[in-house]
Write a protein that holds these residues in place. Structure first.
Motif, PDB file in Angstrom:
ATOM      1  N   ALA A   1      14.722 -37.876 -74.913  1.00 15.10           N
ATOM      2  CA  ALA A   1      15.633 -37.280 -73.875  1.00 15.10           C
ATOM      3  C   ALA A   1      14.745 -37.171 -72.846  1.00 15.10           C
ATOM      4  CB  ALA A   1      16.485 -36.262 -74.370  1.00 15.10           C
ATOM      5  N   ARG A   2      15.067 -37.514 -71.558  1.00 14.60           N
ATOM      6  CA  ARG A   2      14.416 -37.047 -70.366  1.00 14.60           C
ATOM      7  C   ARG A   2      15.004 -36.200 -69.705  1.00 14.60           C
ATOM      8  NH1 ARG A   2      14.321 -43.099 -67.648  1.00 14.60           N
ATOM      9  NH2 ARG A   2      12.775 -43.869 -69.165  1.00 14.60           N
ATOM     10  N   GLY A   3      14.471 -34.809 -70.013  1.00  9.51           N
ATOM     11  CA  GLY A   3      15.093 -33.428 -69.628  1.00  9.51           C
ATOM     12  C   GLY A   3      14.598 -33.397 -68.203  1.00  9.51           C
ATOM     13  N   ARG A   4      14.777 -32.184 -67.471  1.00 10.32           N
ATOM     14  CA  ARG A   4      14.121 -31.717 -66.218  1.00 10.32           C
ATOM     15  C   ARG A   4      12.738 -31.956 -66.015  1.00 10.32           C
ATOM     16  NH1 ARG A   4      18.358 -30.642 -63.131  1.00 10.32           N
ATOM     17  NH2 ARG A   4      20.270 -29.724 -63.954  1.00 10.32           N
ATOM     18  N   GLY A   5      12.053 -31.914 -64.893  1.00 11.55           N
ATOM     19  CA  GLY A   5      10.719 -31.936 -64.848  1.00 11.55           C
ATOM     20  C   GLY A   5      10.226 -33.005 -63.689  1.00 11.55           C
ATOM     21  N   PRO A   6       8.842 -32.807 -63.477  1.00  8.10           N
ATOM     22  CA  PRO A   6       8.310 -33.696 -62.308  1.00  8.10           C
ATOM     23  C   PRO A   6       9.011 -35.458 -62.269  1.00  8.10           C
ATOM     24  CG  PRO A   6       6.690 -32.285 -63.312  1.00  8.10           C
ATOM     25  CD  PRO A   6       7.946 -32.135 -64.133  1.00  8.10           C
ATOM     26  N   ARG A   7       8.931 -35.833 -63.715  1.00  8.08           N
ATOM     27  CA  ARG A   7       9.445 -37.417 -63.710  1.00  8.08           C
ATOM     28  C   ARG A   7      10.794 -37.514 -62.855  1.00  8.08           C
ATOM     29  NH1 ARG A   7       8.577 -42.377 -64.956  1.00  8.08           N
ATOM     30  NH2 ARG A   7      10.330 -43.381 -66.088  1.00  8.08           N
ATOM     31  N   ARG A   8      11.829 -36.801 -63.711  1.00  8.60           N
ATOM     32  CA  ARG A   8      13.113 -36.737 -63.425  1.00  8.60           C
ATOM     33  C   ARG A   8      13.208 -36.597 -62.000  1.00  8.60           C
ATOM     34  NH1 ARG A   8      18.089 -34.337 -66.467  1.00  8.60           N
ATOM     35  NH2 ARG A   8      19.666 -34.583 -64.863  1.00  8.60           N
ATOM     36  N   GLU A   9      12.684 -35.649 -61.409  1.00  8.50           N
ATOM     37  CA  GLU A   9      12.864 -34.905 -60.077  1.00  8.50           C
ATOM     38  C   GLU A   9      12.159 -36.253 -59.087  1.00  8.50           C
ATOM     39  OE1 GLU A   9      12.222 -30.762 -59.286  1.00  8.50           O
ATOM     40  OE2 GLU A   9      13.533 -30.347 -60.667  1.00  8.50           O
ATOM     41  N   GLY A  10      11.060 -36.562 -59.714  1.00 10.07           N
ATOM     42  CA  GLY A  10      10.381 -37.696 -58.886  1.00 10.07           C
ATOM     43  C   GLY A  10      11.135 -38.902 -58.643  1.00 10.07           C
ATOM     44  N   LEU A  11      11.971 -39.341 -59.892  1.00  6.18           N
ATOM     45  CA  LEU A  11      12.826 -40.478 -59.694  1.00  6.18           C
ATOM     46  C   LEU A  11      13.997 -40.051 -58.685  1.00  6.18           C
ATOM     47  CD1 LEU A  11      12.902 -41.698 -63.341  1.00  6.18           C
ATOM     48  CD2 LEU A  11      12.258 -43.006 -61.652  1.00  6.18           C
ATOM     49  N   PHE A  12      14.465 -38.994 -58.788  1.00  2.00           N
ATOM     50  CA  PHE A  12      15.622 -38.560 -57.842  1.00  2.00           C
ATOM     51  C   PHE A  12      14.960 -38.402 -56.565  1.00  2.00           C
ATOM     52  CE2 PHE A  12      17.800 -35.019 -55.760  1.00  2.00           C
ATOM     53  CZ  PHE A  12      19.113 -35.749 -55.548  1.00  2.00           C
ATOM     54  N   ALA A  13      13.925 -37.996 -56.074  1.00  3.56           N
ATOM     55  CA  ALA A  13      13.461 -38.064 -54.708  1.00  3.56           C
ATOM     56  C   ALA A  13      13.143 -39.415 -54.244  1.00  3.56           C
ATOM     57  CB  ALA A  13      12.059 -37.323 -55.020  1.00  3.56           C
ATOM     58  N   LEU A  14      12.525 -40.119 -55.181  1.00  4.12           N
ATOM     59  CA  LEU A  14      12.371 -41.807 -54.749  1.00  4.12           C
ATOM     60  C   LEU A  14      13.538 -42.428 -54.545  1.00  4.12           C
ATOM     61  CD1 LEU A  14      10.227 -44.046 -54.636  1.00  4.12           C
ATOM     62  CD2 LEU A  14      10.859 -44.497 -56.981  1.00  4.12           C
ATOM     63  N   TRP A  15      14.605 -42.223 -55.244  1.00  2.00           N
ATOM     64  CA  TRP A  15      16.091 -42.760 -55.053  1.00  2.00           C
ATOM     65  C   TRP A  15      16.638 -42.166 -53.606  1.00  2.00           C
ATOM     66  CZ3 TRP A  15      20.908 -40.170 -54.810  1.00  2.00           C
ATOM     67  CH2 TRP A  15      22.035 -41.031 -54.704  1.00  2.00           C
ATOM     68  N   LEU A  16      16.607 -41.082 -53.325  1.00  5.10           N
ATOM     69  CA  LEU A  16      16.905 -40.194 -51.734  1.00  5.10           C
ATOM     70  C   LEU A  16      16.325 -40.948 -50.809  1.00  5.10           C
ATOM     71  CD1 LEU A  16      16.891 -36.677 -52.780  1.00  5.10           C
ATOM     72  CD2 LEU A  16      18.898 -38.168 -52.596  1.00  5.10           C
ATOM     73  N   VAL A  17      14.783 -41.210 -50.996  1.00  2.00           N
ATOM     74  CA  VAL A  17      14.078 -42.006 -49.866  1.00  2.00           C
ATOM     75  C   VAL A  17      14.648 -43.494 -49.756  1.00  2.00           C
ATOM     76  CG1 VAL A  17      11.927 -42.373 -49.001  1.00  2.00           C
ATOM     77  CG2 VAL A  17      12.188 -40.133 -49.933  1.00  2.00           C
ATOM     78  N   VAL A  18      14.753 -44.181 -50.920  1.00  2.79           N
ATOM     79  CA  VAL A  18      15.070 -45.502 -50.809  1.00  2.79           C
ATOM     80  C   VAL A  18      16.518 -45.607 -50.069  1.00  2.79           C
ATOM     81  CG1 VAL A  18      15.742 -47.479 -52.224  1.00  2.79           C
ATOM     82  CG2 VAL A  18      13.572 -46.282 -52.734  1.00  2.79           C
ATOM     83  N   ARG A  19      17.334 -44.592 -50.583  1.00  2.00           N
ATOM     84  CA  ARG A  19      18.690 -44.586 -49.990  1.00  2.00           C
ATOM     85  C   ARG A  19      18.718 -44.580 -48.614  1.00  2.00           C
ATOM     86  NH1 ARG A  19      23.538 -41.029 -52.048  1.00  2.00           N
ATOM     87  NH2 ARG A  19      22.758 -40.381 -50.249  1.00  2.00           N
ATOM     88  N   ALA A  20      17.982 -43.719 -48.199  1.00  2.00           N
ATOM     89  CA  ALA A  20      17.744 -43.338 -46.763  1.00  2.00           C
ATOM     90  C   ALA A  20      17.242 -44.673 -45.893  1.00  2.00           C
ATOM     91  CB  ALA A  20      16.974 -42.155 -46.384  1.00  2.00           C
ATOM     92  N   ALA A  21      16.196 -45.220 -46.501  1.00  2.00           N
ATOM     93  CA  ALA A  21      15.550 -46.449 -46.083  1.00  2.00           C
ATOM     94  C   ALA A  21      16.717 -47.713 -45.989  1.00  2.00           C
ATOM     95  CB  ALA A  21      14.511 -47.123 -46.717  1.00  2.00           C
ATOM     96  N   GLU A  22      17.466 -47.935 -46.988  1.00  2.00           N
ATOM     97  CA  GLU A  22      18.288 -48.841 -47.132  1.00  2.00           C
ATOM     98  C   GLU A  22      19.525 -48.613 -46.165  1.00  2.00           C
ATOM     99  OE1 GLU A  22      17.840 -50.621 -51.442  1.00  2.00           O
ATOM    100  OE2 GLU A  22      19.339 -48.926 -51.311  1.00  2.00           O
ATOM    101  N   ALA A  23      19.877 -47.338 -45.754  1.00  2.00           N
ATOM    102  CA  ALA A  23      21.063 -47.387 -44.812  1.00  2.00           C
ATOM    103  C   ALA A  23      20.667 -47.749 -43.429  1.00  2.00           C
ATOM    104  CB  ALA A  23      21.165 -45.589 -44.874  1.00  2.00           C
ATOM    105  N   LEU A  24      19.528 -48.218 -43.154  1.00  2.00           N
ATOM    106  CA  LEU A  24      19.014 -48.423 -41.887  1.00  2.00           C
ATOM    107  C   LEU A  24      19.323 -50.163 -41.872  1.00  2.00           C
ATOM    108  CD1 LEU A  24      15.687 -46.400 -41.333  1.00  2.00           C
ATOM    109  CD2 LEU A  24      18.103 -46.053 -40.012  1.00  2.00           C
ATOM    110  N   LEU A  25      19.408 -50.683 -42.873  1.00  2.00           N
ATOM    111  CA  LEU A  25      19.412 -52.055 -42.780  1.00  2.00           C
ATOM    112  C   LEU A  25      20.712 -52.760 -42.516  1.00  2.00           C
ATOM    113  CD1 LEU A  25      17.267 -52.410 -46.187  1.00  2.00           C
ATOM    114  CD2 LEU A  25      16.568 -52.862 -43.483  1.00  2.00           C
ATOM    115  N   PRO A  26      20.885 -54.076 -42.096  1.00  2.00           N
ATOM    116  CA  PRO A  26      22.141 -54.595 -41.712  1.00  2.00           C
ATOM    117  C   PRO A  26      22.472 -54.948 -42.938  1.00  2.00           C
ATOM    118  CG  PRO A  26      20.183 -55.714 -40.549  1.00  2.00           C
ATOM    119  CD  PRO A  26      19.689 -54.724 -41.462  1.00  2.00           C
TER     120      PRO A  26
END
Length: 108
Positions: A1-26
């Motif tokens: 199981a993937r609990g909380r921690g740097p890896r899970r929080e890292g994936l979440f942070a990456l997802w947030l940034v990717v989402r912000a970038a994708e929101a700028l696209l046509p």
């Protein structure tokens, strides 16, 4: 199981940034005002997460690049996140970012 921690929080942070970038696209980019509001929220979210240093640096640089609010900046950010995603989070995360970067370049 993937609990909380740097890896899970890292994936979440990456997802947030990717989402912000994708929101700028046509075909329906967010307005500059909404984008800047999102970046402010993103900055406070990233600050509260336990991230490995290389990923924190990469995501912070990405957030700064996104200040310009252009599709070009979004595509650049996505391509630059592939290597740190691979290094810190593994091949699966890197592949997801690679696909996002490829899709972004198609919109340019």
């Amino acid at each position: 199981a993937r609990g909380r921690g740097p890896r899970r929080e890292g994936l979440f942070a990456l997802w947030l940034v990717v989402r912000a970038a994708e929101a700028l696209l046509p075909p329906a980019p967010v307005s500059a005002r909404n984008h800047h509001r999102r970046l402010q929220a993103l900055e406070s979210r990233l600050g509260s997460l336990a991230l490995p240093a290389p990923l924190r640096r990469a995501l912070s640089a990405a957030r700064q690049h996104l200040e310009t609010a252009t599709p070009n900046a979004a595509a650049l950010v996505l391509s630059q996140l592939t290597a740190p995603a691979r290094e810190v989070l593994g091949a699966e995360a890197a592949e997801a970012v690679t696909v996002a970067a490829r899709t972004a370049r198609l919109h340019l």
